[in-house]
Scaffold this active site. Structure first.
Site, PDB file in Angstrom:
ATOM      1  N   ARG A 105       0.851  -1.204   0.000  1.00 50.54           N
ATOM      2  CA  ARG A 105       0.000   0.000   0.000  1.00 50.54           C
ATOM      3  C   ARG A 105       0.885   1.253   0.000  1.00 50.54           C
ATOM      4  O   ARG A 105       0.623   2.216  -0.715  1.00 50.54           O
ATOM      5  CB  ARG A 105      -0.937  -0.004   1.224  1.00 50.54           C
ATOM      6  CG  ARG A 105      -1.967  -1.134   1.212  1.00 50.54           C
ATOM      7  CD  ARG A 105      -3.054  -0.937   2.249  1.00 50.54           C
ATOM      8  NE  ARG A 105      -2.591  -1.087   3.627  1.00 50.54           N
ATOM      9  CZ  ARG A 105      -2.581  -2.224   4.327  1.00 50.54           C
ATOM     10  NH1 ARG A 105      -3.000  -3.347   3.764  1.00 50.54           N
ATOM     11  NH2 ARG A 105      -2.159  -2.254   5.576  1.00 50.54           N
ATOM     12  N   LYS A 143     -12.099  14.994   4.735  1.00 51.44           N
ATOM     13  CA  LYS A 143     -13.244  14.484   3.971  1.00 51.44           C
ATOM     14  C   LYS A 143     -14.136  13.611   4.846  1.00 51.44           C
ATOM     15  O   LYS A 143     -13.645  12.848   5.688  1.00 51.44           O
ATOM     16  CB  LYS A 143     -12.734  13.651   2.786  1.00 51.44           C
ATOM     17  CG  LYS A 143     -13.846  12.910   2.053  1.00 51.44           C
ATOM     18  CD  LYS A 143     -13.325  11.959   0.992  1.00 51.44           C
ATOM     19  CE  LYS A 143     -13.877  10.569   1.221  1.00 51.44           C
ATOM     20  NZ  LYS A 143     -13.568   9.630   0.144  1.00 51.44           N
ATOM     21  N   GLU A 154     -19.238  15.676   1.643  1.00 50.96           N
ATOM     22  CA  GLU A 154     -19.521  14.735   0.549  1.00 50.96           C
ATOM     23  C   GLU A 154     -20.817  13.956   0.785  1.00 50.96           C
ATOM     24  O   GLU A 154     -20.811  12.931   1.461  1.00 50.96           O
ATOM     25  CB  GLU A 154     -18.343  13.751   0.379  1.00 50.96           C
ATOM     26  CG  GLU A 154     -18.606  12.736  -0.738  1.00 50.96           C
ATOM     27  CD  GLU A 154     -17.437  11.787  -1.007  1.00 50.96           C
ATOM     28  OE1 GLU A 154     -16.401  11.892  -0.314  1.00 50.96           O
ATOM     29  OE2 GLU A 154     -17.575  10.944  -1.895  1.00 50.96           O
ATOM     30  N   LYS A 189     -18.347  18.019  -2.284  1.00 49.89           N
ATOM     31  CA  LYS A 189     -17.961  16.903  -3.161  1.00 49.89           C
ATOM     32  C   LYS A 189     -19.200  16.057  -3.431  1.00 49.89           C
ATOM     33  O   LYS A 189     -19.556  15.187  -2.643  1.00 49.89           O
ATOM     34  CB  LYS A 189     -16.857  16.069  -2.502  1.00 49.89           C
ATOM     35  CG  LYS A 189     -16.503  14.794  -3.283  1.00 49.89           C
ATOM     36  CD  LYS A 189     -15.197  14.185  -2.832  1.00 49.89           C
ATOM     37  CE  LYS A 189     -14.972  12.839  -3.489  1.00 49.89           C
ATOM     38  NZ  LYS A 189     -13.608  12.347  -3.342  1.00 49.89           N
TER      39      LYS A 189
HETATM   40  P1  13P Z   1     -14.445   7.699  -6.599  1.00 51.53           P
HETATM   41  O1  13P Z   1     -14.002   8.831  -7.494  1.00 51.53           O
HETATM   42  O2  13P Z   1     -13.777   6.394  -6.921  1.00 51.53           O
HETATM   43  O3  13P Z   1     -15.934   7.621  -6.462  1.00 51.53           O
HETATM   44  O4  13P Z   1     -13.885   8.035  -5.158  1.00 51.53           O
HETATM   45  C1  13P Z   1     -13.947   9.322  -4.708  1.00 51.53           C
HETATM   46  C2  13P Z   1     -14.161   9.321  -3.260  1.00 51.53           C
HETATM   47  O5  13P Z   1     -13.349   9.826  -2.515  1.00 51.53           O
HETATM   48  C3  13P Z   1     -15.387   8.727  -2.740  1.00 51.53           C
HETATM   49  O6  13P Z   1     -15.511   9.049  -1.388  1.00 51.53           O
END
Ligand code: 13P
Length: 341
Positions: A45, A135, A176, A218
């Site tokens: 990773r 996030k 998000e 987001k």
């Molecule tokens: P994806 O662009 O693969 O959807 O992932 C973005 C992300 O951070 C989802 O929380």
């Protein structure tokens, strides 16, 4: 405090730049590695993230990287901690702070994101480790009878609590609320649910006194569900997405940075490009892609150190294409550049 988060939010959406979401949890990265038959060890990773972060020139198109708790504590092969390495390239280090979406009791098929307990203390530590933004992902699924308003409200409440705690810690929050694209619903249905979700989220953010210029949204694009027989075109997606946001997202928010949510790499770029071709809007539209920035790179790498240059080329190419899409100048010729190079 307010100045720092506002400056951070603006830097995240600097022209032609967007975010790399490299914050896959241990479970999710295992799925990605399984697909290329690579064992998900801590060192693999680390090596994979190292490859992405050290890609020469990526900083032209990447303004920030979202890290996972393990990754923010890891270092590049020369011993430089990842947050320091990124900062030296003028890429902002960010951190995923939610603890995942869990079943919402009493509401079959719906989820609520957890992670508020102890968050103030965790944010203070992440700030010390170099995190400039954070996030938190809420998940809203579309199916028969869902989402319920209660599920949206529970998630919006958590998003607002998280966002204000981040701002208190001088960390700019990415809010998000992801409406999933997994179902068979059509574009109109996605529009209705996204509209309802954003309206409730911004009402909660206002109630909790979240500083809108000091945050980033987001969201998903307004798009047909993956299993919908009739798939909308990029132009239809762009029109629906922009109109949905104009009705729900305050102009004080500096940037809208999309997730890719299961779109292919090219689709995600094409759709962002179409969105940015619809003229000037109150916010910058950019990307915060996970899968849509990494798919080709993962395939090229396959866990072999000898493939690192090819993987970096693939990642750089996607970043460049998405950088162009931020300005609406992505083209088929640009997409072909890697093949013909
Ligand atoms: P994806 O662009 O693969 O959807 O992932 C973005 C992300 O951070 C989802 O929380």
């Amino acid at each position: 405090m307010t100045t720092e988060i506002r400056t951070t939010a603006l830097s995240m959406v600097a022209p032609k730049r967007g975010l790399l979401a490299a914050d896959e949890s241990t479970g999710t990265i295992k799925k990605r590695f399984d697909a290329i038959s690579v064992e998900s060890t801590e060192e693999n990773r680390r090596a994979y993230r190292d490859l992405l972060f050290t890609t020469d020139g990526s900083e032209e198109f990447i303004s920030g990287v979202i890290l996972f708790d393990e990754t923010i504590r890891q270092s590049s092969v020369d011993g430089t901690p990842f947050p320091k390495l990124l900062a030296s390239k003028e890429i902002l280090p960010g951190i995923k702070v939610d603890k995942g979406a869990k079943d919402l009791a009493g509401f079959p098929g719906e989820k609520v994101t957890e992670g508020l307990d102890g968050l103030r203390e965790r944010l203070a530590e992440y700030y010390e480790l170099g995190a400039k933004f954070a996030k938190w992902r809420a998940v809203i699924d579309i199916a028969d009878g869902i989402p319920t308003d209660y599920c949206i409200r529970a998630n919006a409440h958590a998003l607002a609590r998280y966002a204000k705690l981040c701002q208190e810690a001088s960390i700019a929050p990415i809010v998000e609320p992801e409406v999933l694209m997994d179902g068979d619903h059509d574009l109109e249905h996605c529009y209705e649910v996204t509209h309802r979700t954003l309206a409730i989220v911004f009402a909660e953010l206002a109630e909790h006194r979240v500083d809108l210029p000091g945050m980033i949204l987001k969201p998903n694009m307004v798009i047909s569900g993956k299993k919908c027989p009739e798939q909308a075109t990029a132009e239809e997606i762009a029109e629906a997405t922009v109109s949905c946001f104009r009705e729900t997202v305050p102009a004080a928010v500096p940037g809208i940075m999309f997730l890719s949510g299961g779109q292919s790499e090219e689709e995600a770029t094409r759709n962002l490009n179409a969105i940015n071709q619809r003229g000037v809007q109150p916010w910058a539209f950019s990307f915060s892609y996970g899968r849509a920035l990494q798919q080709s790179a993962l395939q090229a790498w396959k866990g072999d150190a000898g493939n690192v240059p090819a993987a970096q080329k693939a990642y750089f190419h996607r970043a460049k294409c998405n950088g162009a899409a931020c300005e609406g100048t992505y083209s088929a010729e640009l997409e072909q550049e890697l093949v013909t190079a």
